[in-house]
Design a protein around this motif. Sequence first.
Motif, PDB file in Angstrom:
ATOM      1  N   MET A 146      95.898  46.111  60.648  1.00  0.00           N
ATOM      2  CA  MET A 146      94.455  46.180  60.855  1.00  0.00           C
ATOM      3  C   MET A 146      94.016  45.174  61.914  1.00  0.00           C
ATOM      4  O   MET A 146      93.140  45.455  62.738  1.00  0.00           O
ATOM      5  CB  MET A 146      93.720  45.916  59.536  1.00  0.00           C
ATOM      6  CG  MET A 146      93.901  46.988  58.485  1.00  0.00           C
ATOM      7  SD  MET A 146      92.986  46.561  56.951  1.00  0.00           S
ATOM      8  CE  MET A 146      93.201  48.079  56.007  1.00  0.00           C
ATOM      9  N   ILE A 147      94.617  43.992  61.881  1.00  0.00           N
ATOM     10  CA  ILE A 147      94.285  42.965  62.872  1.00  0.00           C
ATOM     11  C   ILE A 147      94.648  43.448  64.270  1.00  0.00           C
ATOM     12  O   ILE A 147      93.886  43.272  65.233  1.00  0.00           O
ATOM     13  CB  ILE A 147      95.000  41.642  62.537  1.00  0.00           C
ATOM     14  CG1 ILE A 147      94.359  41.009  61.295  1.00  0.00           C
ATOM     15  CG2 ILE A 147      94.947  40.678  63.710  1.00  0.00           C
ATOM     16  CD1 ILE A 147      95.090  39.780  60.788  1.00  0.00           C
ATOM     17  N   GLU A 148      95.801  44.086  64.401  1.00  0.00           N
ATOM     18  CA  GLU A 148      96.225  44.604  65.708  1.00  0.00           C
ATOM     19  C   GLU A 148      95.253  45.656  66.233  1.00  0.00           C
ATOM     20  O   GLU A 148      94.955  45.692  67.431  1.00  0.00           O
ATOM     21  CB  GLU A 148      97.623  45.195  65.599  1.00  0.00           C
ATOM     22  CG  GLU A 148      98.718  44.165  65.365  1.00  0.00           C
ATOM     23  CD  GLU A 148     100.082  44.802  65.207  1.00  0.00           C
ATOM     24  OE1 GLU A 148     100.200  46.031  65.420  1.00  0.00           O
ATOM     25  OE2 GLU A 148     101.044  44.072  64.873  1.00  0.00           O
ATOM     26  N   ARG A 149      94.743  46.507  65.343  1.00  0.00           N
ATOM     27  CA  ARG A 149      93.827  47.577  65.756  1.00  0.00           C
ATOM     28  C   ARG A 149      92.377  47.100  65.789  1.00  0.00           C
ATOM     29  O   ARG A 149      91.496  47.835  66.232  1.00  0.00           O
ATOM     30  CB  ARG A 149      93.938  48.766  64.794  1.00  0.00           C
ATOM     31  CG  ARG A 149      95.285  49.441  64.805  1.00  0.00           C
ATOM     32  CD  ARG A 149      95.233  50.776  64.047  1.00  0.00           C
ATOM     33  NE  ARG A 149      94.596  50.648  62.737  1.00  0.00           N
ATOM     34  CZ  ARG A 149      95.229  50.255  61.634  1.00  0.00           C
ATOM     35  NH1 ARG A 149      96.512  49.925  61.701  1.00  0.00           N
ATOM     36  NH2 ARG A 149      94.593  50.168  60.484  1.00  0.00           N
ATOM     37  N   GLU A 151      90.337  46.745  63.303  1.00  0.00           N
ATOM     38  CA  GLU A 151      89.492  47.475  62.365  1.00  0.00           C
ATOM     39  C   GLU A 151      90.255  47.739  61.080  1.00  0.00           C
ATOM     40  O   GLU A 151      91.477  47.754  61.061  1.00  0.00           O
ATOM     41  CB  GLU A 151      89.011  48.811  62.957  1.00  0.00           C
ATOM     42  CG  GLU A 151      90.119  49.808  63.211  1.00  0.00           C
ATOM     43  CD  GLU A 151      89.579  51.166  63.627  1.00  0.00           C
ATOM     44  OE1 GLU A 151      88.348  51.374  63.529  1.00  0.00           O
ATOM     45  OE2 GLU A 151      90.376  52.016  64.042  1.00  0.00           O
ATOM     46  N   GLY A 152      89.512  47.951  60.017  1.00  0.00           N
ATOM     47  CA  GLY A 152      90.111  48.259  58.730  1.00  0.00           C
ATOM     48  C   GLY A 152      89.150  47.922  57.604  1.00  0.00           C
ATOM     49  O   GLY A 152      88.180  47.172  57.786  1.00  0.00           O
ATOM     50  N   THR A 153      89.408  48.499  56.439  1.00  0.00           N
ATOM     51  CA  THR A 153      88.558  48.290  55.280  1.00  0.00           C
ATOM     52  C   THR A 153      89.422  48.001  54.058  1.00  0.00           C
ATOM     53  O   THR A 153      90.382  48.724  53.784  1.00  0.00           O
ATOM     54  CB  THR A 153      87.698  49.547  55.002  1.00  0.00           C
ATOM     55  OG1 THR A 153      86.918  49.853  56.160  1.00  0.00           O
ATOM     56  CG2 THR A 153      86.783  49.313  53.816  1.00  0.00           C
ATOM     57  N   TRP A 190      88.887  37.453  57.905  1.00  0.00           N
ATOM     58  CA  TRP A 190      89.297  38.642  58.657  1.00  0.00           C
ATOM     59  C   TRP A 190      88.145  39.389  59.314  1.00  0.00           C
ATOM     60  O   TRP A 190      88.367  40.343  60.072  1.00  0.00           O
ATOM     61  CB  TRP A 190      90.078  39.581  57.734  1.00  0.00           C
ATOM     62  CG  TRP A 190      91.353  38.959  57.232  1.00  0.00           C
ATOM     63  CD1 TRP A 190      92.031  37.909  57.798  1.00  0.00           C
ATOM     64  CD2 TRP A 190      92.083  39.303  56.045  1.00  0.00           C
ATOM     65  NE1 TRP A 190      93.144  37.593  57.046  1.00  0.00           N
ATOM     66  CE2 TRP A 190      93.212  38.429  55.974  1.00  0.00           C
ATOM     67  CE3 TRP A 190      91.918  40.265  55.061  1.00  0.00           C
ATOM     68  CZ2 TRP A 190      94.147  38.495  54.930  1.00  0.00           C
ATOM     69  CZ3 TRP A 190      92.841  40.336  54.024  1.00  0.00           C
ATOM     70  CH2 TRP A 190      93.943  39.461  53.972  1.00  0.00           C
ATOM     71  N   GLY A 191      86.911  38.950  59.071  1.00  0.00           N
ATOM     72  CA  GLY A 191      85.772  39.604  59.696  1.00  0.00           C
ATOM     73  C   GLY A 191      85.816  39.537  61.214  1.00  0.00           C
ATOM     74  O   GLY A 191      85.375  40.465  61.900  1.00  0.00           O
ATOM     75  N   ARG A 192      86.361  38.472  61.754  1.00  0.00           N
ATOM     76  CA  ARG A 192      86.424  38.318  63.216  1.00  0.00           C
ATOM     77  C   ARG A 192      87.286  39.381  63.870  1.00  0.00           C
ATOM     78  O   ARG A 192      87.211  39.594  65.084  1.00  0.00           O
ATOM     79  CB  ARG A 192      86.961  36.925  63.550  1.00  0.00           C
ATOM     80  CG  ARG A 192      88.438  36.732  63.246  1.00  0.00           C
ATOM     81  CD  ARG A 192      88.862  35.286  63.314  1.00  0.00           C
ATOM     82  NE  ARG A 192      88.321  34.527  62.202  1.00  0.00           N
ATOM     83  CZ  ARG A 192      88.545  33.229  62.013  1.00  0.00           C
ATOM     84  NH1 ARG A 192      89.283  32.559  62.876  1.00  0.00           N
ATOM     85  NH2 ARG A 192      88.016  32.615  60.973  1.00  0.00           N
ATOM     86  N   THR A 254      80.056  43.339  54.109  1.00  0.00           N
ATOM     87  CA  THR A 254      81.351  42.698  53.874  1.00  0.00           C
ATOM     88  C   THR A 254      81.147  41.436  53.033  1.00  0.00           C
ATOM     89  O   THR A 254      80.073  40.823  53.074  1.00  0.00           O
ATOM     90  CB  THR A 254      82.077  42.377  55.186  1.00  0.00           C
ATOM     91  OG1 THR A 254      83.459  42.096  54.920  1.00  0.00           O
ATOM     92  CG2 THR A 254      81.444  41.199  55.916  1.00  0.00           C
ATOM     93  N   GLY A 255      82.139  41.100  52.249  1.00  0.00           N
ATOM     94  CA  GLY A 255      82.034  39.947  51.363  1.00  0.00           C
ATOM     95  C   GLY A 255      81.136  40.186  50.171  1.00  0.00           C
ATOM     96  O   GLY A 255      80.739  39.262  49.458  1.00  0.00           O
TER      97      GLY A 255
END
Length: 268
Positions: A146-149, A151-153, A190-192, A254-255
Amino acid sequence: MMDGASNAAPRIRGLPALFDLSGRVALITGSSGGLGLTMAHALCEAGASVILNGRDEARLAGARAELEEHGFTVGTSAFDVTKSAEIGRAVADILAERGRIDILVNNAGIQHRTPLHEFPEDAFRRVIETNLTSAFLVGQAVVQGMIERREGTIINICSVQSELARPSIAPYAASKGGLKMLTKGMALDWGRYGIRVNGLAPGYFKTELNSALVSDEKFSTWLEQRTPLGRWGDTGELAAAAVFLASAASSFVTGHILYVDGGITSCL
């Protein structure tokens, strides 16, 4: 009122599309039955390609067949959510086959009811490892892609016990309280990277995990009196909440811990 004016609420264009999960790959831990399977069905209906997880391959096969009867695209991945080596291999296999994991639902959980002064140490450790540590381990493994792309949930399945204690389940409450704060920490760290992390917290639902309570007439009566809506929850009532948190409909959320509990956490 001026000519042509209206007091109708403005229409939000494209609203159904916000809930559309077509093309998304979702991994749901602990989804061979209960709330996990219910959420899998909901995400499938919204268009996602779902991967079921559990340790029992026979139960997974049965759950997969149940969803495929409805025409859904479903995969399975049998691994122990408390074993980092198994998690790593499973996530690598999913990525090799599907190319991505867009949605992770950390749902795996267990319960053990014993007065705290008699609670076995090994049972305490199992509850914490399954309900809390697993979300860290699976989340850490999945989030790399997800970090590489960017995006993610991630949805962590919390509980009303993230806020409330009950007799004989202190370790469970501790695990779910910890999961609430882990959710907030994940969202912050991970929001960043464009990743959203929220908690979905069911109240008292008629599930396998709660079978002992469902059959306890005294407890059921107490629960119905204690809950503002006056009843147990039905597993299907989590469906819309799960899709909301997984979809673009909650793109600026988020959060957050979303309690689906009939109002039990809102009153004494």
